[in-house]
Scaffold this motif. Sequence first.
Motif, PDB file in Angstrom:
ATOM      1  N   TRP A 214      50.510  45.446  22.897  1.00 20.33           N
ATOM      2  CA  TRP A 214      50.853  44.534  23.983  1.00 20.33           C
ATOM      3  C   TRP A 214      51.316  45.321  25.214  1.00 20.33           C
ATOM      4  O   TRP A 214      51.003  44.936  26.351  1.00 20.33           O
ATOM      5  CB  TRP A 214      51.954  43.572  23.530  1.00 20.33           C
ATOM      6  CG  TRP A 214      51.470  42.467  22.636  1.00 20.33           C
ATOM      7  CD1 TRP A 214      50.936  42.598  21.391  1.00 20.33           C
ATOM      8  CD2 TRP A 214      51.499  41.063  22.908  1.00 20.33           C
ATOM      9  NE1 TRP A 214      50.621  41.365  20.864  1.00 20.33           N
ATOM     10  CE2 TRP A 214      50.968  40.406  21.777  1.00 20.33           C
ATOM     11  CE3 TRP A 214      51.942  40.307  23.993  1.00 20.33           C
ATOM     12  CZ2 TRP A 214      50.853  39.017  21.709  1.00 20.33           C
ATOM     13  CZ3 TRP A 214      51.829  38.925  23.925  1.00 20.33           C
ATOM     14  CH2 TRP A 214      51.281  38.298  22.801  1.00 20.33           C
ATOM     15  N   ASP A 217      48.340  46.548  26.980  1.00 23.22           N
ATOM     16  CA  ASP A 217      47.630  45.459  27.661  1.00 23.22           C
ATOM     17  C   ASP A 217      48.311  45.051  28.960  1.00 23.22           C
ATOM     18  O   ASP A 217      47.746  44.274  29.738  1.00 23.22           O
ATOM     19  CB  ASP A 217      47.539  44.232  26.754  1.00 23.22           C
ATOM     20  CG  ASP A 217      46.569  44.436  25.594  1.00 23.22           C
ATOM     21  OD1 ASP A 217      45.775  45.400  25.660  1.00 23.22           O
ATOM     22  OD2 ASP A 217      46.611  43.654  24.631  1.00 23.22           O
ATOM     23  N   TRP A 219      51.339  43.463  29.093  1.00 20.17           N
ATOM     24  CA  TRP A 219      52.151  42.251  28.968  1.00 20.17           C
ATOM     25  C   TRP A 219      53.564  42.488  29.482  1.00 20.17           C
ATOM     26  O   TRP A 219      54.103  41.666  30.228  1.00 20.17           O
ATOM     27  CB  TRP A 219      52.195  41.798  27.505  1.00 20.17           C
ATOM     28  CG  TRP A 219      52.882  40.481  27.314  1.00 20.17           C
ATOM     29  CD1 TRP A 219      52.316  39.239  27.331  1.00 20.17           C
ATOM     30  CD2 TRP A 219      54.300  40.277  27.099  1.00 20.17           C
ATOM     31  NE1 TRP A 219      53.278  38.273  27.133  1.00 20.17           N
ATOM     32  CE2 TRP A 219      54.500  38.871  26.994  1.00 20.17           C
ATOM     33  CE3 TRP A 219      55.389  41.116  26.981  1.00 20.17           C
ATOM     34  CZ2 TRP A 219      55.760  38.311  26.780  1.00 20.17           C
ATOM     35  CZ3 TRP A 219      56.657  40.567  26.774  1.00 20.17           C
ATOM     36  CH2 TRP A 219      56.834  39.177  26.674  1.00 20.17           C
ATOM     37  N   ARG A 222      53.756  42.889  33.306  1.00 20.61           N
ATOM     38  CA  ARG A 222      53.578  41.641  34.061  1.00 20.61           C
ATOM     39  C   ARG A 222      54.834  40.769  34.073  1.00 20.61           C
ATOM     40  O   ARG A 222      54.900  39.781  34.788  1.00 20.61           O
ATOM     41  CB  ARG A 222      52.400  40.850  33.500  1.00 20.61           C
ATOM     42  CG  ARG A 222      51.041  41.493  33.761  1.00 20.61           C
ATOM     43  CD  ARG A 222      49.908  40.546  33.451  1.00 20.61           C
ATOM     44  NE  ARG A 222      49.870  40.180  32.039  1.00 20.61           N
ATOM     45  CZ  ARG A 222      49.197  40.855  31.105  1.00 20.61           C
ATOM     46  NH1 ARG A 222      48.533  41.959  31.444  1.00 20.61           N
ATOM     47  NH2 ARG A 222      49.187  40.457  29.846  1.00 20.61           N
ATOM     48  N   ARG A 223      55.801  41.098  33.240  1.00 21.37           N
ATOM     49  CA  ARG A 223      57.051  40.345  33.246  1.00 21.37           C
ATOM     50  C   ARG A 223      57.949  40.850  34.371  1.00 21.37           C
ATOM     51  O   ARG A 223      57.938  42.044  34.701  1.00 21.37           O
ATOM     52  CB  ARG A 223      57.791  40.493  31.902  1.00 21.37           C
ATOM     53  CG  ARG A 223      56.943  40.198  30.670  1.00 21.37           C
ATOM     54  CD  ARG A 223      56.833  38.712  30.365  1.00 21.37           C
ATOM     55  NE  ARG A 223      55.845  37.993  31.088  1.00 21.37           N
ATOM     56  CZ  ARG A 223      54.524  37.995  30.808  1.00 21.37           C
ATOM     57  NH1 ARG A 223      54.026  38.728  29.840  1.00 21.37           N
ATOM     58  NH2 ARG A 223      53.708  37.251  31.515  1.00 21.37           N
TER      59      ARG A 223
END
Length: 430
Positions: A214, A217, A219, A222-223
């Motif tokens: 993750w 990727d 993830w 992007r937070r």
Amino acid sequence: MSAAAATTSSPDLSGRDLTLDLARIACVVLVIVIHLLQVGIGRAPDGSLVTSRPAEAQPWFDAATWAGQVMPLFFVVGGFASAAGWESWRGRGGDATGFVRTRTLRLAQPAWPLFVFFAVVLGAAVLVGAPSDVVSAAAVGAGSPLWFLAAYLLCQALVPPLFTLHTRAPRATVIALFAGVVLVDVVRFSTGIAEVGLLNLLLVWPLAQQLGFWYRDGWFARRSPLTLVVIAVACYAMLWPLTAWGPYSTSMLDNLNPPTLPLVLLGLAQACILCLLRPALERLMRVRWVRGFSFVLGTRLMTVYLWHLPVILVISGITLLVPGAAPEPASPAWWWTRPLMFVVVLGGVLALSLLVARWEALGVLGPAPSRAVVAVAWLCAFVPPFVVMQWFLSPASALLGAVLLGIAVLLLRHRLFARQRVAQSVGSQA
């Protein structure tokens, strides 16, 4: 014959995040520091030999493990690297069998000379009649990091199927692994059968590895920073009721083997913190001496990890021979000498790596063996560290490891066990 199956000497660095290399090095360095604080060998005021585990006797030790237990992060970072390695391997025409072969060799080759060393030293100690309690204590301490080999071998073998599941159903895969961790812990603690917890070797560390997928990727990237902080704080907040009212120890070291749910929460929190620190780490990696140190240590990282405790024990033994060089463990003088000991130990391990580094480098590999041969070799590599993890290091387990790891390396490297004849391989590359 594909290039992926023919060589591993030129790894594809595309998609590599150098800040993760720095994080992995920091994890190993912290492990060395922790072990230096746990190995207390010195002289009492009356000159008698004293051995203890000073750090664990401190009232702050359990709380410190909430920050110092970084092995979940190591598996997260390893998941990122494994995902990149698997995609690169497939892009060059490699299959799962060849991938597992190379990953097994990366662990088995450096481990084999270590087990040979242990077999010779412990066997010699028995033959000369050394005190059994001293030999046993030294063996248990020196072999304690070897659990990592068993756990990482499992994770590496599971990369192809788990990455496939990640690409098809990432959320369902993580949820299933998490539910499995909880179920195993419930059964273990409700029945009192500690051995049930061994099933979490197949769940906790692969789940941490999955978090690395993750991370790759994007993830976590992007937070928002606030979201990452909230997730990390929530994970640590959940540790409090789990350890205060639940069945888990307040020491994350005690939750390590067999691995438990708190390590999953630590892994998620540490992944968030790593992402928050990424800009700072990127700036740090632009400093020339930091890049140089990372390269030197990073290229010898497995050797440093495997050999640091034997080196700590040897250097501690040498200090006993020098008047005044081995203060009583946990005394003020002992604590003040730890930074110097760290420098000496790190220098000793790096010097040793010059002798054994050839066992860490794969070099050029011929055609891969069959799936059955790779499976047998993987099992031969897995059994020794698993035995040490469960029953500690001893002369017998050291000898077993020397034999089985030697067989694993032979099966994975020797042309006799290749799926194709060398002549056919050469012809296919023409």
